[in-house]
Write an enzyme that holds these catalytic residues in place. Structure first.
Site, mmCIF file in Angstrom:
data_model
loop_
_atom_site.group_PDB
_atom_site.id
_atom_site.type_symbol
_atom_site.label_atom_id
_atom_site.label_comp_id
_atom_site.label_asym_id
_atom_site.label_seq_id
_atom_site.Cartn_x
_atom_site.Cartn_y
_atom_site.Cartn_z
ATOM 1 C CG ASP A 13 40.237 38.064 39.587
ATOM 2 O OD1 ASP A 13 40.555 39.253 39.558
ATOM 3 O OD2 ASP A 13 38.787 37.459 39.330
ATOM 4 C CE LYS A 16 46.512 41.499 37.656
ATOM 5 N NZ LYS A 16 46.076 40.579 37.511
ATOM 6 N N GLY A 17 47.822 42.165 42.787
ATOM 7 C CA GLY A 17 47.841 43.213 44.204
ATOM 8 C C GLY A 17 48.782 42.637 44.869
ATOM 9 C CG ASN A 38 38.463 47.051 33.231
ATOM 10 O OD1 ASN A 38 39.166 47.605 33.679
ATOM 11 N ND2 ASN A 38 38.570 45.641 32.963
ATOM 12 C CB ALA A 39 41.731 46.261 38.083
ATOM 13 N N GLY A 40 40.323 44.869 39.727
ATOM 14 C CA GLY A 40 40.247 44.790 41.691
ATOM 15 C C GLY A 40 41.327 43.689 42.445
ATOM 16 C CG HIS A 41 44.670 45.026 41.862
ATOM 17 N ND1 HIS A 41 45.539 45.215 40.332
ATOM 18 C CD2 HIS A 41 44.538 44.220 40.199
ATOM 19 C CE1 HIS A 41 45.461 45.649 39.298
ATOM 20 N NE2 HIS A 41 44.251 44.103 39.471
ATOM 21 C CB THR A 42 42.122 40.988 47.101
ATOM 22 O OG1 THR A 42 41.688 41.771 46.057
ATOM 23 C CG2 THR A 42 42.061 40.864 47.841
ATOM 24 C CD GLN A 222 41.486 44.350 32.878
ATOM 25 O OE1 GLN A 222 43.056 45.163 32.699
ATOM 26 N NE2 GLN A 222 41.238 45.049 34.176
ATOM 27 N N GLY A 300 31.287 40.353 42.638
ATOM 28 C CA GLY A 300 31.771 39.185 43.601
ATOM 29 C C GLY A 300 30.788 38.030 42.705
ATOM 30 N NE ARG A 301 30.880 39.192 37.160
ATOM 31 C CZ ARG A 301 31.816 39.511 35.416
ATOM 32 N NH1 ARG A 301 31.480 39.110 34.671
ATOM 33 N NH2 ARG A 301 32.793 39.863 35.611
ATOM 34 N N GLY A 412 48.848 31.161 50.521
ATOM 35 C CA GLY A 412 47.933 32.154 51.670
ATOM 36 C C GLY A 412 47.568 34.462 51.175
#
Ligand code: GDP
Ligand code: IMO
Ligand code: MG
Length: 428
Positions: A13, A16-17, A38-42, A222, A300-301, A412
């Protein structure tokens, strides 16, 4: 004839995205090499926030090919949902998304196994995202897995049934209730859909692209401290998140790799269980969480927050051969009177400046240096010259300590909130 690699240096987190999206215009191919949903790239631009799980973060740029490499594990259900969302935004998946036949499939029973294993671990649980990552990679190394290419075979259903049978046997040893049948139809429908996508022999594709002087950016998921070998084992993920993973996860040779972009937050976060030497349990930790909106993009943790840990960062830089650093979330530190940086630890009564084998609670006590903070809002600043002197000092201090230049600082979440210190160009 070169590939650049971008990866996270902490516990994931890092942002990276966002940076892959920023850098994509310079690259012909963006390739994910490991991990899965498992990844979440925003990514944020045009006032919209997109979260990608399996799909590379270059997908919004029309001119680039996005490749899901053999090292990735794919949950067809999540994958299809992700594509459906992109199609709504006008992304032409058929011409921009390629998938390796050698990528492994996450079955519904892998997810059940993940949940059963975590439940059985009780208070020692890894804090997995419960996406079935661990069991899928176990089947891969155990030589039982199903691969994307298998869905093109006539006996795919038998292969599926055979593997599920093995999983049911394992599950019988757990005291865990599950209902596979309710998940299977949607999974099979998603497999049917996957058959219509561009399934390719990706190692041939990428190597001929490299020979034809196409530029390639390999996107990690990750972070280095979650790496199966070099992370805070056993509280890690099940893939090689470090630079070497880009070779095995894409089929490229180590001597093809040129630049390695290491992304880190100006502080540190972790989600899930496991040691975190600089974790803050006080108001400062709460302030970092609130200002940095530190809540997981996948689950969302709330993320655990703490100060920057230089021995851990140096370790990740060394293991990956980082050539350029990219510092994220610098804006989150605005407002603190002073900023602490961990420069070493007390370990068995001695002062050390490296990450030792055991960093579990009580084994290492961080030693901090304190630097002056800055009060200014920096989120609108576009040029490095205009940032506060104290932030410049923070950047110089880190560069000197780590021995690697910081090429970009992010101020940002938006694509535009990115300050280039040293221009990055794609290696050819
Ligand atoms: P990734 O998994 O490494 O791609 O990172 P995530 O997307 O999981 O988490 C990074 C979060 O920080 C996302 O919500 C981003 O929108 C946000 N973000 C990225 N860069 C910055 C930044 O410079 N400042 C702030 N405030 N937020 C950022
Ligand atoms: P991105 O790519 C942060 C963590 C989980 C858990 C451990 C194992 O968005 O940076 P797993 O589901 O892999 O079995 O979970 O790893 N984890 C992540 N933490 N960012 C991620 O990905 C993560 N992927 C897994 O929280 O502690
Ligand atoms: Mg993430």
């Amino acid at each position: 004839m070169a590939v650049d690699v971008l990866l996270g240096l902490q516990w994931g987190d890092e942002g990276k995205g966002k940076i892959v999206d920023v850098l994509t215009k310079g690259y012909d191919i963006i390739a994910r090499f490991q991990g899965g949903p498992n990844a979440g790239h925003t990514l944020e631009f045009d006032n919209i926030k997109h979260v990608l799980h399996t799909i590379p973060s270059g997908i919004f740029h029309k001119g680039s090919i996005n490749l899901i490499g053999n090292g990735v594990v794919i949950d067809p259900i999540i994958f299809k949902k992700e594509i459906d969302k992109l199609v709504e935004f006008g992304v032409d998946i058929n011409s921009t998304l390629y998938i390796s036949r050698k990528a492994h499939l996450i079955l519904p029973s892998h997810r059940v196994l993940d949940a059963a294993s975590e439940a059985a671990k009780g208070k020692n649980k890894i804090g997995s995202t419960l996406k079935g990552i661990g069991p899928t990679y176990m089947d891969k190394t155990g030589r039982n897995g199903l691969r994307v290419g298998d869905i093109e075979l006539s006996d795919f259903k038998d292969r599926y049934a055979n593997l599920v049978g093995k999983h049911e046997q394992i599950l019988s040893h757990y005291d865990f209730e599950y209902d596979l049948k309710s998940m299977e139809q949607e999974w099979m429908d998603a497999i049917e859909y996957m058959r219509t996508l561009n399934l390719i022999d990706s190692e041939h594709y990428i190597n001929s692209a490299i020979k034809n002087k196409k530029t390639v950016l390999a996107e990690g998921a990750q972070g280095s401290l979650l790496d199966i070998d070099f992370g805070s084992y056993p509280f890690v993920t099940s893939s090689t998140t470090t630079c070497a993973g880009s070779c095995t996860g894409l089929g490229i040779a180590p001597n093809r790799i040129e630049k390695v972009f290491g992304i880190f937050k100006a502080y540190c976060t972790r989600v899930g269980s496991g040691p975190f030497p600089t974790e803050l349990f006080d108001e400062t930790g709460d302030e970092l969480r609130a200002q940095g909106h530190e809540f997981g993009a996948t689950t969302g943790r709330p993320r655990r927050c703490g100060w920057l840990d230089l021995p851990a960062l140096q370790y990740a830089i060394d293991v990956n051969g980082v050539t350029n650093l990219i510092m994220m979330k610098s804006d989150v530190l605005s407002g603190f009177d002073t900023i602490k940086v961990c420069t070493g630890y007390m370990h068995n009564g001695t002062e050390i400046d490296y990450l030792p084998y055991n960093i579990e609670d009580g084994q290492v006590e961080p030693i901090y240096e304190e630097l002056p903070g800055w009060k200014e809002d920096i989120t609108e600043i576009e040029n490095y010259e205009d940032i506060p002197q104290t932030l410049k000092n923070y950047v110089s201090y880190l560069q000197e300590k780590l021995g690697v230049p910081i090429s970009i600082i992010s101020v940002g979440p938006n694509r535009n909130q990115t300050i280039t210190i040293e221009k990055i160009s794609a290696s050819v």
